[in-house]
Design a protein around this motif. Structure first.
Motif, PDB file in Angstrom:
ATOM      1  N   ASN A  58      14.326 -12.090 -11.353  1.00 39.76           N
ATOM      2  CA  ASN A  58      13.755 -13.261 -12.043  1.00 39.76           C
ATOM      3  C   ASN A  58      14.851 -14.258 -12.431  1.00 39.76           C
ATOM      4  OD1 ASN A  58      11.395 -11.092 -13.416  1.00 39.76           O
ATOM      5  ND2 ASN A  58      10.809 -12.895 -12.248  1.00 39.76           N
ATOM      6  N   ILE A  59      15.982 -13.747 -12.891  1.00 34.73           N
ATOM      7  CA  ILE A  59      17.100 -14.620 -13.274  1.00 34.73           C
ATOM      8  C   ILE A  59      17.639 -15.328 -12.035  1.00 34.73           C
ATOM      9  CG2 ILE A  59      19.402 -14.725 -14.298  1.00 34.73           C
ATOM     10  CD1 ILE A  59      17.042 -14.108 -16.270  1.00 34.73           C
ATOM     11  N   LYS A  60      17.742 -14.600 -10.931  1.00 33.37           N
ATOM     12  CA  LYS A  60      18.200 -15.207  -9.677  1.00 33.37           C
ATOM     13  C   LYS A  60      17.257 -16.348  -9.283  1.00 33.37           C
ATOM     14  CE  LYS A  60      20.915 -15.272  -6.093  1.00 33.37           C
ATOM     15  NZ  LYS A  60      22.161 -15.982  -6.286  1.00 33.37           N
ATOM     16  N   GLN A  61      15.955 -16.140  -9.427  1.00 34.90           N
ATOM     17  CA  GLN A  61      14.969 -17.181  -9.115  1.00 34.90           C
ATOM     18  C   GLN A  61      15.111 -18.379 -10.060  1.00 34.90           C
ATOM     19  OE1 GLN A  61      11.264 -15.045  -9.299  1.00 34.90           O
ATOM     20  NE2 GLN A  61      11.467 -14.257  -7.192  1.00 34.90           N
ATOM     21  N   ILE A  62      15.376 -18.116 -11.319  1.00 36.27           N
ATOM     22  CA  ILE A  62      15.600 -19.196 -12.290  1.00 36.27           C
ATOM     23  C   ILE A  62      16.801 -20.030 -11.847  1.00 36.27           C
ATOM     24  CG2 ILE A  62      16.439 -19.675 -14.636  1.00 36.27           C
ATOM     25  CD1 ILE A  62      14.566 -17.416 -15.609  1.00 36.27           C
ATOM     26  N   ILE A  73      11.613 -27.481 -18.183  1.00 36.53           N
ATOM     27  CA  ILE A  73      12.456 -27.644 -19.376  1.00 36.53           C
ATOM     28  C   ILE A  73      12.313 -26.415 -20.280  1.00 36.53           C
ATOM     29  CG2 ILE A  73      12.779 -29.006 -21.484  1.00 36.53           C
ATOM     30  CD1 ILE A  73      12.012 -31.466 -19.783  1.00 36.53           C
ATOM     31  N   ASN A  74      11.089 -25.891 -20.381  1.00 39.29           N
ATOM     32  CA  ASN A  74      10.887 -24.699 -21.213  1.00 39.29           C
ATOM     33  C   ASN A  74      11.702 -23.514 -20.699  1.00 39.29           C
ATOM     34  OD1 ASN A  74       9.231 -25.811 -23.165  1.00 39.29           O
ATOM     35  ND2 ASN A  74       7.355 -25.333 -22.054  1.00 39.29           N
ATOM     36  N   SER A  75      11.757 -23.346 -19.382  1.00 34.16           N
ATOM     37  CA  SER A  75      12.560 -22.255 -18.816  1.00 34.16           C
ATOM     38  C   SER A  75      14.030 -22.443 -19.137  1.00 34.16           C
ATOM     39  CB  SER A  75      12.370 -22.175 -17.300  1.00 34.16           C
ATOM     40  OG  SER A  75      11.056 -21.779 -16.988  1.00 34.16           O
ATOM     41  N   LEU A  76      14.517 -23.661 -18.996  1.00 33.68           N
ATOM     42  CA  LEU A  76      15.914 -23.939 -19.339  1.00 33.68           C
ATOM     43  C   LEU A  76      16.186 -23.670 -20.811  1.00 33.68           C
ATOM     44  CD1 LEU A  76      16.805 -27.171 -17.326  1.00 33.68           C
ATOM     45  CD2 LEU A  76      17.743 -24.872 -17.016  1.00 33.68           C
ATOM     46  N   ARG A  77      15.242 -24.022 -21.658  1.00 36.22           N
ATOM     47  CA  ARG A  77      15.392 -23.788 -23.100  1.00 36.22           C
ATOM     48  C   ARG A  77      15.473 -22.286 -23.384  1.00 36.22           C
ATOM     49  NH1 ARG A  77      11.537 -27.025 -24.818  1.00 36.22           N
ATOM     50  NH2 ARG A  77      12.959 -28.769 -25.099  1.00 36.22           N
ATOM     51  N   GLU A  78      14.647 -21.491 -22.710  1.00 32.63           N
ATOM     52  CA  GLU A  78      14.667 -20.043 -22.892  1.00 32.63           C
ATOM     53  C   GLU A  78      16.009 -19.455 -22.448  1.00 32.63           C
ATOM     54  OE1 GLU A  78      11.304 -18.243 -20.931  1.00 32.63           O
ATOM     55  OE2 GLU A  78       9.890 -19.559 -21.962  1.00 32.63           O
ATOM     56  N   VAL A  79      16.513 -19.929 -21.310  1.00 27.22           N
ATOM     57  CA  VAL A  79      17.808 -19.445 -20.825  1.00 27.22           C
ATOM     58  C   VAL A  79      18.908 -19.835 -21.808  1.00 27.22           C
ATOM     59  CG1 VAL A  79      19.537 -19.610 -18.989  1.00 27.22           C
ATOM     60  CG2 VAL A  79      17.115 -19.488 -18.395  1.00 27.22           C
ATOM     61  N   ALA A  80      18.869 -21.054 -22.284  1.00 25.76           N
ATOM     62  CA  ALA A  80      19.871 -21.507 -23.248  1.00 25.76           C
ATOM     63  C   ALA A  80      19.874 -20.601 -24.475  1.00 25.76           C
ATOM     64  CB  ALA A  80      19.613 -22.965 -23.643  1.00 25.76           C
ATOM     65  N   ASN A  81      18.702 -20.290 -24.988  1.00 22.62           N
ATOM     66  CA  ASN A  81      18.612 -19.389 -26.148  1.00 22.62           C
ATOM     67  C   ASN A  81      19.214 -18.029 -25.835  1.00 22.62           C
ATOM     68  OD1 ASN A  81      17.415 -21.196 -27.948  1.00 22.62           O
ATOM     69  ND2 ASN A  81      15.350 -20.692 -27.253  1.00 22.62           N
ATOM     70  N   ALA A  82      18.925 -17.499 -24.648  1.00 26.56           N
ATOM     71  CA  ALA A  82      19.462 -16.195 -24.262  1.00 26.56           C
ATOM     72  C   ALA A  82      20.979 -16.234 -24.122  1.00 26.56           C
ATOM     73  CB  ALA A  82      18.828 -15.730 -22.952  1.00 26.56           C
ATOM     74  N   LEU A  83      21.526 -17.396 -23.778  1.00 24.61           N
ATOM     75  CA  LEU A  83      22.976 -17.560 -23.661  1.00 24.61           C
ATOM     76  C   LEU A  83      23.615 -17.987 -24.979  1.00 24.61           C
ATOM     77  CD1 LEU A  83      23.114 -19.395 -20.204  1.00 24.61           C
ATOM     78  CD2 LEU A  83      23.888 -17.057 -20.689  1.00 24.61           C
ATOM     79  N   ASP A  84      22.811 -18.020 -26.043  1.00 25.53           N
ATOM     80  CA  ASP A  84      23.261 -18.454 -27.364  1.00 25.53           C
ATOM     81  C   ASP A  84      23.761 -19.895 -27.312  1.00 25.53           C
ATOM     82  OD1 ASP A  84      23.502 -18.089 -30.086  1.00 25.53           O
ATOM     83  OD2 ASP A  84      25.559 -17.343 -29.964  1.00 25.53           O
TER      84      ASP A  84
END
Length: 154
Positions: A58-62, A73-84
């Motif tokens: 899933n991360i590779k697909q992202i 944008i929501n997906s990018l926001r979720e990734v940003a949160n996961a990356l602190d």
């Protein structure tokens, strides 16, 4: 008619957009920000996936969706949160201000309108001088800017 409220809105947005002006020269990494930041942190696909409760696939697909411009944008926001990190979203104007953008479009419209009239008058052998045409374009531009008609962006 463009009133003081409309002018205030334009001014306030211009102040916000100017903050992004220096970002015009930022080059997005070829593989995208998610891949670039993740690899810079030496974080594996699995590790980022665990933080997001996703699989490594899933991360590779992202990362692929970001690289080809189809990510939300929501997906990018979720990734940003996961990356602190925090996702920053905005527009970088191609103009110095929104007022300048309006001026440019108003002049384009004014030129079209004046030249249509000029062509009709030329056919009737009543053409105007270049100076008079330019004056008419300036006047029509100012009128369009002042009124901000609905057809401005058609």
């Amino acid at each position: 008619m463009k009133n003081t409220k409309q002018q205030l809105v334009l001014d306030q947005i211009d102040k916000k957009l100017v903050l992004f002006q220096s970002l015009q020269i930022v080059v997005v990494p070829l593989k995208g920000w998610v891949h670039t930041v993740r690899t810079a942190l030496k974080m594996s696909l699995r590790q980022l996936g665990n933080r997001m409760h996703f699989s490594a696939q899933n991360i590779k697909q992202i990362e692929e969706r970001e690289a080809n411009g189809t990510i939300s944008i929501n997906s990018l926001r979720e990734v940003a949160n996961a990356l602190d990190m925090q996702l920053v979203y905005g527009f970088v104007s191609k103009h110095e201000s929104l007022e300048q953008m309006i001026e440019k479009r108003a002049r384009e419209l004014a030129t079209e309108i004046v030249m249509r009239t000029h062509n009709t008058m030329t056919l009737e052998d009543q053409q105007n001088s270049k100076e008079r045409i330019e004056k008419a374009i300036v006047q029509k531009t100012n009128e369009i800017k002042s009124e901000m008609p609905k057809y401005l962006w058609d």
